[in-house]
Design an enzyme around this catalytic site. Structure first.
Site, PDB file in Angstrom:
ATOM      1  N   GLN A 246       0.892  -1.189   0.008  1.00 10.17           N
ATOM      2  CA  GLN A 246       0.089  -0.138  -0.230  1.00 10.17           C
ATOM      3  C   GLN A 246       1.041   1.338   0.103  1.00 10.17           C
ATOM      4  O   GLN A 246       0.499   2.126  -0.634  1.00 10.17           O
ATOM      5  CB  GLN A 246      -0.799   0.013   1.339  1.00 10.17           C
ATOM      6  CG  GLN A 246      -1.793  -1.223   1.341  1.00 10.17           C
ATOM      7  CD  GLN A 246      -2.830  -1.405   0.052  1.00 10.17           C
ATOM      8  OE1 GLN A 246      -3.321  -0.535  -0.508  1.00 10.17           O
ATOM      9  NE2 GLN A 246      -2.502  -2.544  -0.807  1.00 10.17           N
ATOM     10  N   HIS A 249       2.062   2.757  -3.378  1.00 14.22           N
ATOM     11  CA  HIS A 249       0.757   3.782  -4.199  1.00 14.22           C
ATOM     12  C   HIS A 249       1.244   5.055  -4.236  1.00 14.22           C
ATOM     13  O   HIS A 249       1.075   5.648  -5.168  1.00 14.22           O
ATOM     14  CB  HIS A 249      -0.493   3.332  -3.593  1.00 14.22           C
ATOM     15  CG  HIS A 249      -1.049   2.275  -4.271  1.00 14.22           C
ATOM     16  ND1 HIS A 249      -1.574   2.222  -5.585  1.00 14.22           N
ATOM     17  CD2 HIS A 249      -1.544   1.067  -3.398  1.00 14.22           C
ATOM     18  CE1 HIS A 249      -2.351   1.006  -5.511  1.00 14.22           C
ATOM     19  NE2 HIS A 249      -2.487   0.188  -4.485  1.00 14.22           N
ATOM     20  N   GLU A 313      -9.627   1.577   4.723  1.00 17.11           N
ATOM     21  CA  GLU A 313      -9.832   1.058   3.229  1.00 17.11           C
ATOM     22  C   GLU A 313      -9.764  -0.449   2.888  1.00 17.11           C
ATOM     23  O   GLU A 313     -10.613  -1.137   2.754  1.00 17.11           O
ATOM     24  CB  GLU A 313      -9.306   1.879   2.179  1.00 17.11           C
ATOM     25  CG  GLU A 313      -9.409   1.420   0.834  1.00 17.11           C
ATOM     26  CD  GLU A 313      -8.445   2.122  -0.181  1.00 17.11           C
ATOM     27  OE1 GLU A 313      -8.433   1.950  -1.479  1.00 17.11           O
ATOM     28  OE2 GLU A 313      -7.190   2.363   0.261  1.00 17.11           O
ATOM     29  N   HIS A 314      -8.393  -0.727   3.175  1.00 18.94           N
ATOM     30  CA  HIS A 314      -8.346  -2.274   3.339  1.00 18.94           C
ATOM     31  C   HIS A 314      -7.994  -2.605   4.944  1.00 18.94           C
ATOM     32  O   HIS A 314      -7.226  -1.882   5.592  1.00 18.94           O
ATOM     33  CB  HIS A 314      -6.779  -2.507   2.557  1.00 18.94           C
ATOM     34  CG  HIS A 314      -6.804  -2.258   1.177  1.00 18.94           C
ATOM     35  ND1 HIS A 314      -6.584  -0.827   0.609  1.00 18.94           N
ATOM     36  CD2 HIS A 314      -7.584  -2.575   0.132  1.00 18.94           C
ATOM     37  CE1 HIS A 314      -6.784  -0.745  -0.536  1.00 18.94           C
ATOM     38  NE2 HIS A 314      -7.262  -1.867  -1.009  1.00 18.94           N
ATOM     39  N   ASP A 347      -6.896  -6.623  -5.397  1.00 18.36           N
ATOM     40  CA  ASP A 347      -6.456  -5.758  -6.208  1.00 18.36           C
ATOM     41  C   ASP A 347      -6.570  -5.989  -7.837  1.00 18.36           C
ATOM     42  O   ASP A 347      -6.900  -5.442  -8.571  1.00 18.36           O
ATOM     43  CB  ASP A 347      -5.007  -4.973  -6.080  1.00 18.36           C
ATOM     44  CG  ASP A 347      -5.047  -4.185  -4.949  1.00 18.36           C
ATOM     45  OD1 ASP A 347      -6.108  -3.560  -4.494  1.00 18.36           O
ATOM     46  OD2 ASP A 347      -3.897  -4.123  -4.417  1.00 18.36           O
ATOM     47  N   HIS A 406     -55.778  13.640   0.482  1.00 21.71           N
ATOM     48  CA  HIS A 406     -55.277  12.245   0.785  1.00 21.71           C
ATOM     49  C   HIS A 406     -56.153  11.312   1.315  1.00 21.71           C
ATOM     50  O   HIS A 406     -56.226  10.295   1.012  1.00 21.71           O
ATOM     51  CB  HIS A 406     -54.066  12.245   1.800  1.00 21.71           C
ATOM     52  CG  HIS A 406     -52.744  12.742   1.132  1.00 21.71           C
ATOM     53  ND1 HIS A 406     -52.532  14.075   0.680  1.00 21.71           N
ATOM     54  CD2 HIS A 406     -51.528  12.061   1.140  1.00 21.71           C
ATOM     55  CE1 HIS A 406     -51.237  14.309   0.226  1.00 21.71           C
ATOM     56  NE2 HIS A 406     -50.673  13.165   0.729  1.00 21.71           N
TER      57      HIS A 406
END
Length: 427
Positions: A246, A249, A313-314, A347, A406
């Site tokens: 990670q 990235h 996220e992960h 991924d 109504h």
């Protein structure tokens, strides 16, 4: 490079400052709104240093891309697409279901795919064919009839091949906030879409947030992140490898180890240093590790609580008995269980989706899936008997709210029944 960190410090390091780019993004949006295709070409020249004659990518360019991509890579993309399709097909909801909950009262849900969606694929100097598959295959599986895609010029052959394999209908070479504006607002060449999905930099994310009045989005997405829950039985080399995967990235990526063992945290740190020395992207990794660190938890229950608080996220779970830990997880974009389940599986080729909420948004959002490309309508079918059974409730509540029409819409039907008239014998 690898040290203890508290939750507040780690969370503060991963926050995206969307407000810092609001002004420039607003200017880009207004240029696209007023200038259309010409503005996209001008902005590509300014930001991407590319002169374009046209925005659209034609069929010849798609075919030519296959000649520039290694055959084995193409085969792997096809194999990955099959697995991604297979997993997302499992998510397909029923097109229509109906259930008679009471005599004469049948309720249900009709699910309909969106008419037109747009996917943003990062690119320019790099190719992200996996993201091209992840963003578009679920839309195709959902049954979206029109899928368009924007990616910064020059679009890499790998990305074009992946988009073609995924069955994307339209491909446009434009990137950044201007691409989001084009898909949301429309230009002479690009028709507006109902929803925009896909990750991007802070400018892309800001544009998505600012244009939600025109097109819905998947969720805010920022730099990649991972949290690893590990006990003393975890393999330090595996944990370190997942953290580095990670970290490579982006310089702003954030990695967190939550361990019940201080000794393991130290061994992971040594492995990170050892493996990072030979990493091709070690400069990026070094920057990302400044946003990273470890927390020593008193037990696994505390580790789970910390993980839920940061909503990564992960999330990788590498403990001796992982299922109780998995059961306690409430907030995570995607979860990877066991020593032989690196995040890289999701991924690329296991079939799950890697487009995920970051920066704590996993508390409110799910990762990209088929449901992002569908909408639902509730369905009600009542007989005369069914209407009569709830008529008093409706008339009473409508009258209490001061909505006489109504109440009358129900009363006129019930009175018809009492009088014996049958204007609609089928009901």
């Amino acid at each position: 490079m690898w040290s203890a960190v508290d939750v507040e410090t780690w969370v503060s390091r991963r926050t995206s400052r969307l407000d810092a780019v609001h002004g420039p993004v607003q200017e880009i949006i207004e240029k696209v709104r007023s200038g259309g295709d010409a503005a996209l070409i001008e902005l590509s020249r300014k930001f991407d240093k590319v002169d374009l004659d046209t925005i659209a990518v034609d069929g010849d360019a798609r075919e030519a891309a296959y000649e520039q991509v290694d055959a084995r890579v193409t085969e792997c993309l096809v194999e990955a697409e099959v697995r991604i399709s297979r997993f997302h097909e499992l998510q397909l909801p029923r097109g229509l279901w109906l259930s008679e909950l009471e005599p004469g009262i049948t309720l249900g849900v009709k699910t309909t795919p969106l008419s037109r969606v747009g996917a943003y694929i990062p690119g320019g100097r790099a190719a992200y064919p996996s993201t091209a598959l992840m963003c578009t295959v679920p839309a195709r599986i959902a049954g979206v009839p029109e899928i368009c895609c924007c990616s910064p010029p020059p679009i890499q052959p790998l990305t074009l091949v992946a988009l073609d394999i995924a069955g994307v209908h339209e491909i446009y070479q434009c990137g950044g906030a201007q691409a989001i504006a084009a898909m949301a607002l429309g230009t002479e060449t690009i028709d507006p879409v109902d929803k925009i999905v896909g990750p991007g930099n802070v400018y892309v994310t800001a544009a998505k947030m600012m244009l939600r009045e025109y097109a819905e989005i998947d969720f805010p997405a920022g730099p990649s992140e991972i949290a690893v829950i590990a006990d003393e039985g975890a393999v330090p080399a595996y944990v370190a490898a997942d953290i580095l995967a990670q970290a490579e990235h982006d310089p702003h990526a954030a990695c967190l180890l939550i361990s019940t063992s201080a000794a393991l945290a130290g061994r992971v740190g040594a492995e990170i240093k050892k493996q990072a020395e030979h990493a091709p992207r070690k400069e990026i990794i070094a920057q990302a590790l400044k946003n990273s660190g470890y927390i020593v938890a008193g037990d696994l229950a505390e580790a789970v609580a910390i993980s839920n608080a940061v909503a990564p996220e992960h999330l990788s779970i590498q403990v001796t008995d992982p299922l109780p830990v998995l059961g306690g997880i409430r907030n995570a974009g995607a979860i990877f269980v066991g020593p032989y389940t690196p995040v890289a599986c999701g991924d690329y080729a296991s079939g799950t989706n890697h487009v995920l909420p970051t920066a704590g948004y996993a508390r409110q959002y799910s990762g990209l899936d088929v449901h992002h490309f569908c909408k639902t309508s509730s369905v009600q079918i009542l007989t005369r008997e069914g209407l009569d059974s709830i008529g008093d409730i409706i008339e009473t509540l409508a009258t209490a709210e001061g909505l006489a029409a109504h109440a009358q819409s129900v009363r006129v039907r019930r009175q018809e029944k009492k009088s014996g008239r049958k204007n609609n014998p089928g009901c």
